[in-house]
Design a protein around this motif. Structure first.
Motif, PDB file in Angstrom:
ATOM      1  N   GLY A 130      49.145  35.043  -5.509  1.00 10.86           N
ATOM      2  CA  GLY A 130      49.074  35.626  -6.833  1.00 10.86           C
ATOM      3  C   GLY A 130      48.588  34.680  -7.905  1.00 10.86           C
ATOM      4  N   LEU A 131      47.991  33.568  -7.512  1.00  9.13           N
ATOM      5  CA  LEU A 131      47.525  32.567  -8.472  1.00  9.13           C
ATOM      6  C   LEU A 131      46.036  32.681  -8.782  1.00  9.13           C
ATOM      7  CD1 LEU A 131      49.479  29.469  -7.086  1.00  9.13           C
ATOM      8  CD2 LEU A 131      50.048  30.896  -9.080  1.00  9.13           C
ATOM      9  N   LEU A 132      45.305  33.456  -7.986  1.00  9.22           N
ATOM     10  CA  LEU A 132      43.871  33.646  -8.195  1.00  9.22           C
ATOM     11  C   LEU A 132      43.534  35.097  -7.903  1.00  9.22           C
ATOM     12  CD1 LEU A 132      41.110  32.271  -8.810  1.00  9.22           C
ATOM     13  CD2 LEU A 132      40.878  31.875  -6.346  1.00  9.22           C
ATOM     14  N   ASP A 133      43.093  35.816  -8.918  1.00  4.97           N
ATOM     15  CA  ASP A 133      42.728  37.222  -8.773  1.00  4.97           C
ATOM     16  C   ASP A 133      41.242  37.307  -8.435  1.00  4.97           C
ATOM     17  OD1 ASP A 133      42.151  39.911  -8.995  1.00  4.97           O
ATOM     18  OD2 ASP A 133      43.072  40.170 -10.968  1.00  4.97           O
ATOM     19  N   LEU A 134      40.928  37.746  -7.236  1.00  2.83           N
ATOM     20  CA  LEU A 134      39.537  37.783  -6.799  1.00  2.83           C
ATOM     21  C   LEU A 134      38.716  38.805  -7.570  1.00  2.83           C
ATOM     22  CD1 LEU A 134      39.831  37.418  -2.918  1.00  2.83           C
ATOM     23  CD2 LEU A 134      39.893  35.658  -4.691  1.00  2.83           C
ATOM     24  N   ASP A 135      39.373  39.750  -8.211  1.00  6.95           N
ATOM     25  CA  ASP A 135      38.668  40.772  -8.980  1.00  6.95           C
ATOM     26  C   ASP A 135      38.594  40.452 -10.468  1.00  6.95           C
ATOM     27  OD1 ASP A 135      38.241  42.525  -6.724  1.00  6.95           O
ATOM     28  OD2 ASP A 135      40.387  42.936  -6.786  1.00  6.95           O
ATOM     29  N   THR A 185      32.301  23.593   6.189  1.00  4.76           N
ATOM     30  CA  THR A 185      33.240  23.241   5.124  1.00  4.76           C
ATOM     31  C   THR A 185      33.534  24.439   4.228  1.00  4.76           C
ATOM     32  OG1 THR A 185      32.152  21.070   5.119  1.00  4.76           O
ATOM     33  CG2 THR A 185      33.714  21.508   3.349  1.00  4.76           C
ATOM     34  N   LYS A 186      32.553  25.326   4.051  1.00  2.00           N
ATOM     35  CA  LYS A 186      32.777  26.502   3.209  1.00  2.00           C
ATOM     36  C   LYS A 186      33.937  27.338   3.716  1.00  2.00           C
ATOM     37  CE  LYS A 186      28.029  27.078   1.485  1.00  2.00           C
ATOM     38  NZ  LYS A 186      27.331  25.992   2.203  1.00  2.00           N
ATOM     39  N   GLY A 187      34.134  27.398   5.023  1.00  2.00           N
ATOM     40  CA  GLY A 187      35.259  28.144   5.565  1.00  2.00           C
ATOM     41  C   GLY A 187      36.586  27.568   5.109  1.00  2.00           C
ATOM     42  N   ALA A 188      36.666  26.245   5.003  1.00  2.00           N
ATOM     43  CA  ALA A 188      37.881  25.593   4.521  1.00  2.00           C
ATOM     44  C   ALA A 188      38.087  25.866   3.037  1.00  2.00           C
ATOM     45  CB  ALA A 188      37.796  24.089   4.780  1.00  2.00           C
ATOM     46  N   THR A 189      37.011  25.788   2.259  1.00  2.00           N
ATOM     47  CA  THR A 189      37.088  26.029   0.822  1.00  2.00           C
ATOM     48  C   THR A 189      37.481  27.477   0.538  1.00  2.00           C
ATOM     49  OG1 THR A 189      35.474  24.293   0.395  1.00  2.00           O
ATOM     50  CG2 THR A 189      35.759  25.954  -1.325  1.00  2.00           C
ATOM     51  N   ALA A 190      36.863  28.404   1.248  1.00  2.00           N
ATOM     52  CA  ALA A 190      37.205  29.818   1.079  1.00  2.00           C
ATOM     53  C   ALA A 190      38.662  30.072   1.434  1.00  2.00           C
ATOM     54  CB  ALA A 190      36.288  30.684   1.938  1.00  2.00           C
ATOM     55  N   LEU A 191      39.141  29.435   2.475  1.00  2.00           N
ATOM     56  CA  LEU A 191      40.539  29.598   2.869  1.00  2.00           C
ATOM     57  C   LEU A 191      41.469  29.195   1.730  1.00  2.00           C
ATOM     58  CD1 LEU A 191      42.853  30.123   4.825  1.00  2.00           C
ATOM     59  CD2 LEU A 191      42.436  27.856   5.826  1.00  2.00           C
ATOM     60  N   CYS A 192      41.165  28.092   1.070  1.00  2.00           N
ATOM     61  CA  CYS A 192      41.994  27.654  -0.058  1.00  2.00           C
ATOM     62  C   CYS A 192      42.030  28.715  -1.148  1.00  2.00           C
ATOM     63  CB  CYS A 192      41.469  26.336  -0.619  1.00  2.00           C
ATOM     64  SG  CYS A 192      41.602  24.932   0.515  1.00  2.00           S
ATOM     65  N   ALA A 193      40.880  29.309  -1.451  1.00  2.00           N
ATOM     66  CA  ALA A 193      40.822  30.354  -2.474  1.00  2.00           C
ATOM     67  C   ALA A 193      41.651  31.568  -2.054  1.00  2.00           C
ATOM     68  CB  ALA A 193      39.377  30.755  -2.728  1.00  2.00           C
ATOM     69  N   ALA A 224      44.115  19.302   1.914  1.00  2.00           N
ATOM     70  CA  ALA A 224      44.912  18.335   2.680  1.00  2.00           C
ATOM     71  C   ALA A 224      46.384  18.715   2.689  1.00  2.00           C
ATOM     72  CB  ALA A 224      44.726  16.931   2.099  1.00  2.00           C
ATOM     73  N   ASP A 225      46.907  19.041   1.529  1.00  2.00           N
ATOM     74  CA  ASP A 225      48.348  19.305   1.403  1.00  2.00           C
ATOM     75  C   ASP A 225      48.763  20.641   1.999  1.00  2.00           C
ATOM     76  OD1 ASP A 225      48.566  16.917   0.045  1.00  2.00           O
ATOM     77  OD2 ASP A 225      48.749  17.830  -1.948  1.00  2.00           O
ATOM     78  N   GLU A 226      47.919  21.656   1.852  1.00  2.00           N
ATOM     79  CA  GLU A 226      48.330  23.013   2.187  1.00  2.00           C
ATOM     80  C   GLU A 226      47.791  23.513   3.526  1.00  2.00           C
ATOM     81  OE1 GLU A 226      50.434  24.612   0.298  1.00  2.00           O
ATOM     82  OE2 GLU A 226      50.431  23.254  -1.428  1.00  2.00           O
ATOM     83  N   THR A 272      31.363  26.066  -7.495  1.00  2.00           N
ATOM     84  CA  THR A 272      31.698  27.398  -8.009  1.00  2.00           C
ATOM     85  C   THR A 272      33.074  27.820  -7.491  1.00  2.00           C
ATOM     86  OG1 THR A 272      30.456  28.461  -6.213  1.00  2.00           O
ATOM     87  CG2 THR A 272      29.314  28.146  -8.317  1.00  2.00           C
ATOM     88  N   VAL A 273      33.286  27.751  -6.174  1.00  2.00           N
ATOM     89  CA  VAL A 273      34.583  28.106  -5.598  1.00  2.00           C
ATOM     90  C   VAL A 273      35.568  26.947  -5.736  1.00  2.00           C
ATOM     91  CG1 VAL A 273      35.790  28.878  -3.519  1.00  2.00           C
ATOM     92  CG2 VAL A 273      33.485  29.722  -4.006  1.00  2.00           C
ATOM     93  N   GLY A 274      35.078  25.728  -5.529  1.00  2.00           N
ATOM     94  CA  GLY A 274      35.961  24.569  -5.598  1.00  2.00           C
ATOM     95  C   GLY A 274      36.637  24.422  -6.937  1.00  2.00           C
ATOM     96  N   GLU A 275      35.914  24.681  -8.024  1.00  2.00           N
ATOM     97  CA  GLU A 275      36.521  24.542  -9.343  1.00  2.00           C
ATOM     98  C   GLU A 275      37.517  25.665  -9.623  1.00  2.00           C
ATOM     99  OE1 GLU A 275      37.290  22.719 -13.110  1.00  2.00           O
ATOM    100  OE2 GLU A 275      36.752  22.074 -11.084  1.00  2.00           O
TER     101      GLU A 275
END
Length: 408
Positions: free
Chosen positions: A94-99, A79-87, A192-194, A174-177
């Motif tokens: 451009g909606l989430l800056d990993l740095d 499941t972490k692979g799916a969550t990471a993909l969303c991030a 689900a949507d994306e 942590t990543v989900g939020e």
């Protein structure tokens, strides 16, 4: 021309289709059913976006109904692979800056020694929250808002960024939020949507009740005497303050076979799908990113971001990209059976507790997915899953994994 498969085995009937080039995978799947105590499973592989293996079979329980084509199961940390993909998709937009600092998106988190935590640290397991010290209430994992608040209020186990330790369950929040804060959608809905709907995947994080009859309950692993002296097992049994102990023992009495757990949104551990869903999710990532992410984001997704000689939670050497496992070869580690996951150097994906796995390999443009209901002991892959991965690389002409990765 694809070959069809219909064969009775010790585990039960197995069915499906495959490109004859990948017959070594079929042979390994049959061997799992005949001699390695497979109960029910599905393995699927795509090559250049085309399905070349899709085999399923056995039973949904040891004496239960047949494992059907549409049978699914919890795939735990896959499941972490799916969550990471969303991030990463949000980063690509451009909606989430990993740095950036986590506090830029989640201000409530930036306290108690966590003020300097970066978004990337959440993904590479260096954020210092491999678990929580707070005694969790019963059903804590089913209560998303409760877990988000607990994590925001905790002190880290170490200064964020100085080392890594597998965030085995806390990754869900942590990543989900961060996905929630950056997109305005909770993780399960965003996925689900994306991802799931556009790709036509039978893959959910927060599973509707209508799916319940298709879910194969997990058969939990029996203790492995060979692992009794592992660092992880010893920490689990003797050090109640360790991340290893808290990760497995402070769980709020979660029952992963319960309807309540299936319905919850645990983006580290309760995704429900099958090998076909895992391979389908990774197929675009094996072929340039598709409509999910661009080439620069894809390159960052597959690059090693954090590696160590001793993971602070798992207590074995580990290698991670941002949200994904890289090939890990711990075959020579003492007292650490089933603690490896050997892919090519280009591959990235995630193992699930008990031995499921999904990954993308951009080098050979292959995606791979395997799920099952009889969990194996150990931290990473057991013989069943690794045999299938090995057979896939062998079929593609890879020469050896003696170096710790599959190489031509």
């Amino acid at each position: 021309m694809a070959e069809t498969l219909s064969k009775d085995t010790k585990a039960g009937k197995i069915e499906g289709s495959y490109d004859p080039k990948f017959k070594p995978v079929v042979d390994a799947f049959i061997e799992n059913c005949e001699t390695r105590d497979e109960v029910g499973a599905n393995v699927a592989i795509t090559l250049e976006g085309k399905t070349v293996v899709d085999i399923w079979g056995g039973r949904k329980a040891r004496d239960g109904a047949a494992w059907e084509k549409d049978t699914v199961s919890i795939v735990f940390s896959c499941t972490k692979g799916a969550t990471a993909l969303c991030a990463h998709m949000l980063a690509d937009r451009g909606l989430l800056d990993l740095d950036a600092k986590v506090g830029a998106y989640w201000p409530e988190y930036a306290k108690n020694g966590k003020e300097e935590t970066l978004v990337s640290m959440m993904l590479d397991h260096s954020a210092g929250q491999p678990h929580v010290r707070t005694k969790l209430k019963d059903g804590a994992y089913y209560d998303y808002d409760y877990m988000v608040k607990v994590l925001a209020d905790e002190e880290p186990f170490w200064k964020p960024g100085i080392r890594n330790g597998y965030h085995g369950v806390t990754f869900a929040w942590t990543v989900g939020e961060l996905v929630h804060r950056a997109s305005g959608k909770r993780l399960g809905r965003f996925f689900a949507d994306e991802v799931a709907k556009p790709l036509g995947l039978d893959f959910t994080i927060g599973t509707p009740e209508a799916t319940e009859p298709r879910i194969a309950a997990m058969i939990f692993a029996e203790p492995d005497p060979a692992a009794a002296n592992s660092k992880f097992t010893q920490a689990l049994l003797t050090d109640t303050s360790s991340a290893a102990h808290l990760f497995l023992m402070n769980s709020g009495n979660t029952d992963f076979n319960s309807r309540e757990c299936h319905a919850a949104e645990i983006g580290s551990a309760n995704g429900i799908t099958n090998g076909r869903g895992l391979a389908g999710m990774y197929a675009p990532l094996a072929n340039g990113g598709g409509k999910l992410v661009g080439p620069d984001t894809l390159a960052r997704m597959g690059r090693v971001a954090m590696a160590t000689h001793e993971d602070a939670t798992l207590l074995i050497p580990s290698r991670f990209a941002l949200g994904y496992m890289k090939s890990m070869d711990n075959r020579k580690e003492p007292n650490a059976p089933n603690s490896s996951c050997i892919m090519s150097d280009a591959a990235f994906g995630h193992v699930g507790m008990g031995g499921s796995i999904g990954f993308a390999d951009p080098e050979c443009r292959m995606s791979f997915g395997y799920n099952m209901n009889r969990m194996g002991a150990g931290i990473l892959l057991n013989t069943r899953g690794q045999a299938l991965v090995d057979a896939a690389y062998t079929a593609l002409g890879y020469r050896s994994n003696a170096s710790g990765v599959w190489a031509m």
